[in-house]
Design an enzyme around this catalytic site. Structure first.
Site, PDB file in Angstrom:
ATOM      1  N   HIS A  24       0.811  -1.229   0.000  1.00  0.00           N
ATOM      2  CA  HIS A  24       0.000   0.000   0.000  1.00  0.00           C
ATOM      3  C   HIS A  24       0.838   1.270   0.000  1.00  0.00           C
ATOM      4  CE1 HIS A  24      -4.154   1.797   1.215  1.00  0.00           C
ATOM      5  NE2 HIS A  24      -3.903   1.886  -0.097  1.00  0.00           N
ATOM      6  N   HIS A  48      -7.321  -6.182   9.433  1.00  0.00           N
ATOM      7  CA  HIS A  48      -8.182  -5.333   8.606  1.00  0.00           C
ATOM      8  C   HIS A  48      -9.339  -6.176   8.076  1.00  0.00           C
ATOM      9  CE1 HIS A  48      -9.387  -2.633   5.364  1.00  0.00           C
ATOM     10  NE2 HIS A  48      -8.451  -1.753   5.709  1.00  0.00           N
TER      11      HIS A  48
END
Length: 751
Positions: free
Chosen positions: A145, A236
């Protein structure tokens, strides 16, 4: 054996070159070799794990591996991060403030300002780049990311991929989250399918690969240390774990989040990670009292927390596997192991949570009844679930708010360090205030490596962090971090000498209207007693200091936009036509066509040689959401998957064998649309569908001639590669239609 890297060879040549070798003097660049005893570095990053969600930080969840690391190492009660995924990772890997390196928000966006480029500037070498040049082997596994979405293509550019930022090898997923059962994986610089095996889970796969990289390194270069960066997708959303882990928590959270907060706080005070006498702040806005919920609500919400707890324990088990492996090969005693979370627990599940959070991304109604119907599937491959914000509040005990915020619930995170024989008073809590930018200088000091003033000819930003190594040798030493600013999407805060000024910003309102609260953080762990009215002069001084840091580190201009931050788009976004060849894969909107809210036509040139020549022509997405245009039983089919709500359109007649040009056309608006099939220019079927594709799809890829790793449609098993001859597929994008609920006004969860 010495390590020789020709990239580091200085100029000019240090020997003598004559006409013959007999008269010449050879020369080699000085070997780059770490000193004896230089430690391996293993950095483990958890995702969206709040301050109170690990056992040694007071959680009810069983996390024996991390507890053991803390018990024989050190764990920190005043460690802070940036509040978001990309931003924390950019600071962790560079030792600089996230705005200063260009990642002031998510890596998904380049707004055209220096602090918000969505990629780490070359003026900030990463820890991997520094350690590799010092002779380390460098390996990244898991979530990244930090690559702009437009770069996530098989053709790159690759300079912001892990292998372009100092890692010798990489295996994992590039985006902000992924399905744990069927992830979209990349190895080094090419796409790979996840292993096809019963019970596959991403966390297990990542540790398998981490062990393989370490095994290869230790076998091939036993005299060189290694740096392993292991970034789990856990915890997550989607919260997904093997069923046996979920079952271990059945009934354990029936008492609800209010009681769980109380229990967690008592455990935290007993463990010493929260000061005695700390009280809980009032519930966050929008979190209901558990006692006021209905029976079905309590049953569903408790199950969602059971799933999260099982996910957490399963992740801990994988950490335990890695630690046992390092111990078994004799490397653990010479390894500095760091475990941290990137931000606080996520409240993005909202009041009810969700069985498929893509409904949130797409702005679709997410009915409580839908999740209740799937209660027994939560955590499995059929769901993409997220728990309610009430459990995130409990997970951040005793802190306020959630990830993205600059209150403690967003920026105070667990941190464990383990280094056998190097930690005084092992098992004790460190209370010095530190920040994620301090991890890199800590590692560099442990490794005996200096941050370069220039890297590959590029002058470097100074490292903003301060080493924490002193806390390992002197648990009670005075803290060396005096000041640190915070900012995320307009939320602001600053810590200085025990005081913290902090404000929550409402998007679209004037920044000047924000009211800063004031807390004596060294006496008020939970930020419960606002002293702003009593000390206006301290507030004024801290706000002035915040603005000074904002100017120094590239925070400005303040920006409270979420998805509408996209001011500069990759040129690919403006392309009206795409040509794809079989096997092609393009990730998300920036690298491929953006179907959201617009008319479009998909045209495929193909040949069916046999009646069984079926398969996918073009698929966009995965099990959670998307659409697929395919041939089944010889007939053209469309499955429009709006976050688990399927509309299937099937042509009445099969295609004839032989060559054909087939097309799917989408027209309409957000209140209703039509799908039309044509064959060789002749319309063969037309049917209504609920709407054009809504905006907000994320973490999805476009696949030509196949659909993997999970299927958009339950009518086939992946990859369902087209069995005939597929020559090419064209996508023609038409006009955009107005969206009454634009995604630009919705917050983001893909971080």
């Amino acid at each position: 054996m010495q390590h020789h890297d020709p990239r580091l060879e200085p100029s000019p040549f240090g020997g003598v070159v004559a006409d013959t070798v007999a008269d010449s003097t050879p020369w080699w660049a000085p070997a780059v070799r770490p000193g004896d005893g230089t430690p391996n570095i293993v950095m483990i990053v958890l995702d969206d794990v709040g301050y109170g969600q690990i056992g040694c930080y007071g959680a009810a969840t069983h996390t024996p591996a991390m507890n053991a690391l803390a018990a024989s190492g050190a764990w920190f009660a005043n460690f802070h991060v940036t509040g978001l995924c990309s931003t924390t990772r950019s600071s962790l890997l560079t030792g600089r403030n996230h705005h200063a390196v260009g990642v002031g928000f998510l890596a998904d966006f380049d707004t055209g300002f220096p602090g918000y480029r969505g990629a780490v500037t070359p003026r900030a070498a990463t820890l991997a780049e520094m350690l590799r040049d010092a002779g380390y082997g460098t390996y990244a596994v898991g979530k990244w990311h930090l690559t702009p979405p437009a770069h996530m293509t098989p053709a790159g550019p690759f300079h912001q991929w892990p292998t372009g930022r100092g890692f010798d090898r990489y295996y994992g997923f590039l985006w902000g989250e992924d399905d744990q059962w069927a992830p979209d994986l990349w190895e080094d610089q090419h796409h790979v399918e996840p292993p096809r095996r019963d019970g596959y889970h991403l966390s297990e796969d990542l540790v398998d690969r981490a062990q393989r990289y370490v095994s290869d390194h230790v076998s091939a270069a036993p005299d060189r240390p290694f740096f392993l960066y292991l970034a789990f997708g856990a915890c997550h959303a989607p919260h997904q774990a093997p069923r046996e882990y979920l079952e271990r928590y059945r009934g354990r959270f029936d008492h609800g989040w209010d009681v769980e907060r109380d229990h967690t706080l008592r455990r935290q005070m007993a463990l010493g990670v929260v000061p005695p006498g700390t009280a809980l702040p009032p519930p966050n806005e929008g979190v209901a009292n558990w006692a006021d919920l209905g029976d079905d609500q309590r049953r569903l919400y408790a199950r969602m927390q059971e799933v999260f707890a099982g996910f957490m324990e399963h992740t801990d088990a994988q950490i335990g596997r890695l630690v046992d492996y390092l111990r078994g090969i004799g490397e653990l005693d010479n390894t500095l192991l760091v475990v941290l979370s990137d931000n606080g627990a996520s409240g993005e599940g909202g009041a009810d949570g969700s069985a498929n959070e893509y409904r949130y991304f797409l702005g679709l109604a997410d009915r409580f009844e839908d999740a209740l119907e799937q209660i027994d599937e939560l955590g499995g491959p059929a769901t993409h679930n997220h728990y309610p914000s009430g459990w995130a509040q409990a997970g951040n005990t005793p802190l306020k708010l959630y990830k993205k915020h600059t209150f403690g619930g967003g920026v105070r995170a667990p941190l464990i360090m383990h280094w056998p024989g190097k930690i005084a008073a092992p098992g004790s809590v460190r209370t010095q205030v530190h920040h994620v930018i301090d991890v890199l200088p800590t590692v560099l000091q442990a490794a005996g490596v200096q941050a370069p003033d220039s890297y590959r000819g590029v002058p470097q930003l100074p490292v903003h962090g301060t080493s924490m190594l002193y806390t390992l040798s002197e648990p009670g030493a005075a803290g060396q971090r005096r000041q640190q600013y915070f900012e995320t999407a307009g939320h602001r805060g600053i810590y200085r000498d025990g005081w913290k000024a902090v404000t929550t910003h409402r998007p679209g309102t004037p920044f000047d209207a924000d009211r800063f609260e004031l807390y004596r953080l060294d006496e008020d762990f939970a930020e419960l007693h606002d002293l702003a009215a009593e000390h206006p002069e301290i507030v004024a001084d801290l706000v002035t200091a915040w603005w000074e840091d904002a100017r120094a580190y590239g925070v400005l201009p303040l920006d409270d936009r979420m998805q509408s931050r996209v001011a500069v788009k990759d040129p690919a976004w403006a392309r009206p036509r795409y040509r794809l060849l079989p096997g092609a894969r393009l990730a998300n909107g920036p690298a491929g066509p953006d179907f959201a809210g617009r008319h479009f036509t998909v045209t495929a040139r193909l040949e069916r040689h046999r009646p069984g020549d079926n398969g996918v022509l073009l698929a966009y997405g995965r099990r959670a959401a998307g659409f697929s245009f395919f041939v089944d039983d010889g007939r053209l089919c469309l499955d429009l998957n709006l976050a688990g709500r399927h509309t299937v359109v099937t042509a009445p007649e099969p295609l004839v064998l032989g060559p054909a040009t087939v097309a799917l056309t989408f027209t309409g608006d957000h209140d209703g649309a039509e799908a039309t099939f044509t064959v060789d220019g002749v319309e063969v079927h037309r049917a209504p569908v609920p709407a054009v594709l809504p905006a907000g799809l994320g973490c999805l890829s476009l696949q030509c001639g196949h659909n993997s790793p999970s299927p958009v449609s339950p009518r086939y098993e992946p990859p369902f590669t087209f069995a005939g001859t597929l020559h090419e597929v064209f996508i023609d994008l038409g006009p955009t239609v107005a969206d009454p609920h634009p995604a630009a006004e919705r917050p983001l969860a893909m971080d």
